[in-house]
Motif scaffolding. Sequence first.
Motif, PDB file in Angstrom:
ATOM      1  N   THR A   1       4.304   1.970   7.759  1.00 55.82           N
ATOM      2  CA  THR A   1       2.867   2.025   7.516  1.00 55.82           C
ATOM      3  C   THR A   1       2.614   1.587   6.087  1.00 55.82           C
ATOM      4  OG1 THR A   1       2.664   3.818   9.080  1.00 55.82           O
ATOM      5  CG2 THR A   1       0.823   3.469   7.595  1.00 55.82           C
TER       6      THR A   1
ATOM      7  N   GLN B   1      -6.052  -8.929  -1.775  1.00 54.77           N
ATOM      8  CA  GLN B   1      -6.967  -9.463  -0.766  1.00 54.77           C
ATOM      9  C   GLN B   1      -6.274  -9.543   0.587  1.00 54.77           C
ATOM     10  OE1 GLN B   1      -5.754 -11.101  -3.400  1.00 54.77           O
ATOM     11  NE2 GLN B   1      -5.764 -13.304  -3.137  1.00 54.77           N
ATOM     12  N   ILE B   2      -7.080  -9.484   1.627  1.00 55.78           N
ATOM     13  CA  ILE B   2      -6.573  -9.323   2.987  1.00 55.78           C
ATOM     14  C   ILE B   2      -5.672 -10.485   3.426  1.00 55.78           C
ATOM     15  CG2 ILE B   2      -8.642 -10.316   4.042  1.00 55.78           C
ATOM     16  CD1 ILE B   2      -7.432  -7.334   5.734  1.00 55.78           C
ATOM     17  N   GLU B   3      -5.983 -11.721   2.994  1.00 60.43           N
ATOM     18  CA  GLU B   3      -5.140 -12.852   3.413  1.00 60.43           C
ATOM     19  C   GLU B   3      -3.702 -12.635   2.963  1.00 60.43           C
ATOM     20  OE1 GLU B   3      -7.881 -13.301   1.588  1.00 60.43           O
ATOM     21  OE2 GLU B   3      -9.075 -14.995   2.309  1.00 60.43           O
TER      22      GLU B   3
ATOM     23  N   GLN C   1      -2.030  -9.952   5.006  1.00 63.76           N
ATOM     24  CA  GLN C   1      -1.660 -10.411   6.346  1.00 63.76           C
ATOM     25  C   GLN C   1      -0.467 -11.346   6.315  1.00 63.76           C
ATOM     26  OE1 GLN C   1      -5.486 -11.815   7.665  1.00 63.76           O
ATOM     27  NE2 GLN C   1      -5.949  -9.913   8.746  1.00 63.76           N
TER      28      GLN C   1
ATOM     29  N   ALA D   1       2.139  -1.391  10.365  1.00 62.95           N
ATOM     30  CA  ALA D   1       0.728  -1.027  10.524  1.00 62.95           C
ATOM     31  C   ALA D   1       0.117  -1.047   9.135  1.00 62.95           C
ATOM     32  CB  ALA D   1       0.594   0.351  11.139  1.00 62.95           C
ATOM     33  N   MET D   2      -0.912  -1.833   8.933  1.00 62.78           N
ATOM     34  CA  MET D   2      -1.408  -2.056   7.579  1.00 62.78           C
ATOM     35  C   MET D   2      -2.868  -1.640   7.433  1.00 62.78           C
ATOM     36  SD  MET D   2      -3.234  -4.762   5.799  1.00 62.78           S
ATOM     37  CE  MET D   2      -2.892  -6.300   6.622  1.00 62.78           C
ATOM     38  N   THR D   3      -3.201  -0.973   6.332  1.00 60.83           N
ATOM     39  CA  THR D   3      -4.588  -0.710   5.972  1.00 60.83           C
ATOM     40  C   THR D   3      -4.850  -1.388   4.643  1.00 60.83           C
ATOM     41  OG1 THR D   3      -4.238   1.508   6.769  1.00 60.83           O
ATOM     42  CG2 THR D   3      -6.311   1.085   5.686  1.00 60.83           C
TER      43      THR D   3
ATOM     44  N   LYS E   1      -7.072  -1.348   1.444  1.00 59.66           N
ATOM     45  CA  LYS E   1      -8.081  -0.655   0.656  1.00 59.66           C
ATOM     46  C   LYS E   1      -7.806  -0.979  -0.795  1.00 59.66           C
ATOM     47  CE  LYS E   1      -9.246   3.338   3.510  1.00 59.66           C
ATOM     48  NZ  LYS E   1      -9.060   4.767   3.689  1.00 59.66           N
TER      49      LYS E   1
ATOM     50  N   LYS F   1     -17.236 -12.865  -8.331  1.00 58.65           N
ATOM     51  CA  LYS F   1     -17.806 -13.351  -7.066  1.00 58.65           C
ATOM     52  C   LYS F   1     -19.310 -13.523  -7.214  1.00 58.65           C
ATOM     53  CE  LYS F   1     -14.059 -11.312  -4.612  1.00 58.65           C
ATOM     54  NZ  LYS F   1     -13.543  -9.982  -4.348  1.00 58.65           N
TER      55      LYS F   1
ATOM     56  N   LYS G   1     -11.866 -22.243  -4.750  1.00 58.89           N
ATOM     57  CA  LYS G   1     -12.746 -22.289  -3.576  1.00 58.89           C
ATOM     58  C   LYS G   1     -13.854 -23.330  -3.731  1.00 58.89           C
ATOM     59  CE  LYS G   1     -12.572 -17.630  -1.567  1.00 58.89           C
ATOM     60  NZ  LYS G   1     -13.306 -16.349  -1.533  1.00 58.89           N
TER      61      LYS G   1
ATOM     62  N   ALA H   1      -4.636   2.581   9.554  1.00 58.82           N
ATOM     63  CA  ALA H   1      -3.845   1.370   9.753  1.00 58.82           C
ATOM     64  C   ALA H   1      -3.944   0.869  11.194  1.00 58.82           C
ATOM     65  CB  ALA H   1      -2.405   1.646   9.384  1.00 58.82           C
ATOM     66  N   ASN H   2      -3.823   1.758  12.160  1.00 60.27           N
ATOM     67  CA  ASN H   2      -3.810   1.326  13.550  1.00 60.27           C
ATOM     68  C   ASN H   2      -5.200   1.200  14.146  1.00 60.27           C
ATOM     69  OD1 ASN H   2      -1.006   1.085  13.973  1.00 60.27           O
ATOM     70  ND2 ASN H   2      -0.864   3.313  13.937  1.00 60.27           N
TER      71      ASN H   2
END
Lengths: 344, 736
Positions: free
Chosen positions: A31, A37-39, A42, A57-59, A61, A215, A238, B670-671
């Motif tokens: 976990t 940043q999300i990119e 991922q 499993a990734m969050t 924040k 931004k 960008k 997460a899930n």
Amino acid sequence: MKRLGLFMFAFAVSGLVAGAANTAFAAGKLTLYCSPQIEWCQLMVKEFEKATGIKVAMTRKSSGETFAQIKAERRNPKGDVWWGGTGDPHLQAAEEGLTQEYKSPRLGELQDWARRQAEQSGYKTVGIYAGALGAGYNSELLAKHKLTAPKCWADLTKPAFKGHVQMANPNSSGTAYTTLATIIQVFGEEKGFEFMKALHKNINQYTKSGSAPIKASARGETTVGIVFQHDAVTQAVKGFPIKIVSPCEGTGYEIGSVSIIKGGRNPESAKKWVDFALDPKIQTMAAQAKAYQVPSNAKATPPPQAPDLSQIKLIDYDFKKYGSSAERRRLLKKWDDDVSTLPR
Amino acid sequence: MNRPAALWLAVGWGGFALLPWYGVEDGFWSFAWLFDYPAGADAAPALLQILLFGRWWLAPMVLALAAPLVVLWRQRSDPLFSTVLLAAGSFGTVCFLVQGFAIGLGGWEYATLEAFFGPLADRQFGMGYGALLVSASFLFLFAQGIAARGAINGDGFVIGSIALVMALVAAFIFFPVVRILASAFQDNDYNFVPYLFVEKLFSRDIWGVGCLTANVNCGVAWNSLLMAIVVGVSTTVLGLAFALLATRTGFRAKRLLRLLSVLPIITPPFVIGLAIILLFGASGTVTQAIEAITGTTPGRYIYGLPGIWLAQTLAFTPIAFLVLIGVVEGVSPSMEEASQTLRASNWRTFTTVSLPLMRPGLANAFLVGFIESLADFGNPLVLGGNFDVLSTSIFFAIVGAQNDQGRAAVLAIILLAFTLTAFWAQHRWLGHKSYATVTGKGDAGLHVALPRRVTWLVYGSALPWAGLTAVIYFMIMFGGFVELWGRDHSLTLRHYIDAFSITTGAGGLVWSGAAWNSFWTTIYISLISAPLTAAVGLLTAYLLIRQKFAGQEAFEFGTMLSFAIPGTVIGVGYILAFNVPPIELTGTGIILVICFIFRNMPVGVRAGIAAMTQIDKSLDEASLTLGASSFATVRKVVLPLLRPAVIAALVFSFVRAMTAISAVIFLVSANYDMATSYIIGRVENGDYGLSIAYSSVLIVVMVVVILLIQLVVGQRRIGRRDEAVNVAFGAGGAVG
């Protein structure tokens, strides 16, 4: 009536089936609390799953939110590893015993600043990238308002910039706290707070998130934003008219870090993640995710757009002192009492 | 043998002796726990926990489960039967709660217990399905005990339902709220420090009034109040204008008005805020036009109260419209005709007769706008600038670098006090005066035409506003198809491809788009929670309308309470209450489902009450007289007549689950990441194109699902108009 009952039943069953399909058996689990940043998050997850077969499993924040979450969960940790985000909260977590010591075999390959930070934390966190603080401005707006391009911190306090500068609130953002600590280390505490008071008159908004000012600047909502330089680079790449400023008086920097959460449920997977995150091949991939920091592994190639740390006048940032909870609380309180209450 | 009691006893024993007592790590439905069942310490049922692992504190519950066995074959009317069931149920529940709260992750939870019993080497995780069944068994055994005493005609189903709803409300509404209240008195290390509460409650950044004299920020409490009042007034005025436009003028496109009124309800939060920035921001289209025409630079005028006001008024005016249209239609024409017969002018009739008769509706609309505005989270987040309000301050007190739970709790208490006061005022003020103008008497008159100045005012305010709404929605749809919104308007499908691409890989289809994960989670959670919400809501409505029992008012207050609690407060409360045993739910999908059920339940209750008061009680009585049980009566008589209410509750809870943000942002994990929290993350990162594309898809999905629900559930087959859907939408608006 039968139709109605059947429908409700089908409604619930369709949900349950979809849920059961989600829980798959895998080689291992991890976990991840991810702060950049999300990119980038991922990309890392995809590569890690490919390399190890461990299901992640990734969050995502921000580092402040993640720190709060880890602290809230400390009696029953849910996460295994915390990757990325500015180093201060990582050091704070180390200080409060929320994270666990681990000496990666790759420690020897790292840049000096990364090794030093790991030592300072008792090897509870380790640097994965560095980025210098600075500012960015929107060149179109600058020309429109007939302002001269800022070169130094002191330029931002000129009356001409009234209502044109944006920075984050140091209470809610690690970036802004780094700014406050940097200013104090550059000018000394008394003069530093005089500077913050003068700057306060020019600030149009204290944002909540650290990268929000640049931004806003990119979209033309403010002229100047005080941010990490690599965040400004991201906007420039960008296609926004953003120019980057490395303050002439010298500037501080952050070390983005990775920490293993103490008491996590998959400690072995977490160690694999840390080794993976320090791998030069993986660090070199950051540019793919539009991340332009300088990697911590000396063998990794920095992205060509990254601000060259050797060209920037860096101060000898005291992570130990300014990362400690007590000093942090003292400075924030002083800022709250002396600066934020002043009229603009 | 008494069958219901035997059934619940069997359930209890099943939970105690068969199912894992504690929550299993991979989730019950993965069945991974079967590998070390029954003798593993994590998966063992309670009976084996006592025998093999020395968890003696579970043992007293054996007594409570054994005692009813003795009386199971006795007559129901036997006093011993009810006494034993009552005693077993209450004793079991007490044992259950005491052990759950006394022993946690670190052994004894309270220092006094540790001092008394000595340190405990063992610890407990959160409870699992075994514990769930056992507690349910105790609850229903207790209910059977009361029924056997003859309360409410000895109806076990009704008493069981009341007990169930009460237990759920206590666990998922009161318990989190109490946890918040408690944490307001604690410092960050959970020590009890009462003076901190006083210090935080009266702090300058909450109540400061410096902005009156100098250019500094006022306290967040004043900011919130000011915002809520301004928004309440403007939504009421505009809502009235729209309602008059729709009912009292010759305006043609009334169906269009209806459409416009539904749109904001299915719009994900902060999308309107984004569109406003691109129109009115420092570099926005409108701002640029003003610059070009007047030569001045207005700058950042939109950030702060003006922006929030604009966004919230856009979002909440339709709710005011829905509340007011019924009221405007309901004003009796004969009263207006009487006024005219007495030679009053149109203007005088309007101001002295029509308007006063609309007063309860106006007050209602104002309070709904007021509460909505206080609870709103998305718009102040995007447009607030330096204008801090309570809902966002609560969020940043928890997640910001300051990370101060006590401060969040104090702010939550203030917000709660505001909304509860408004709610109470609404209840109080509107509950006692009679404005009834719809009576059984013949009332077939025509409404008096509006005075000319009012007509002009109505057109002049409503039409520009409708135009603005249309422009904003056009911008939103358009924004998903352009390269870089606000800068590079070349058309592209890139954002939709980024979010929703599907590629073919080795194992068949690969959902490679960035949004799929949160999209499916959202659909899945919403689909599970919608029917459950409808069921709990309608059941509660049935108990409130069709049954009479002691404490009914308190019961009603409890079920409607979550209506008045802002989402951020619920979110904080859930984190505080459900992160540690005995109920450990954070990080699961269940906590999201539960959160949605109890936040949206009041809508089901309202819709159910509205529909059920229209159905004559003699229908139920006929069914009961013919020997049907009350359960069968509900299923075969009441429920089929409630189709409109069922639709309203299903639609509303589904839509709310899809668009909620304020509570959800604390509870995603997460899930289980939800669409709205994913989108707000992308908004923070400046990815407007993708956020807008994703939001547009959500809007389309909601429209499709709403149509589907209407199609499948169908119409109630009696020849009357059904207003329940509208009623529910109007009332449901007040859930933050």
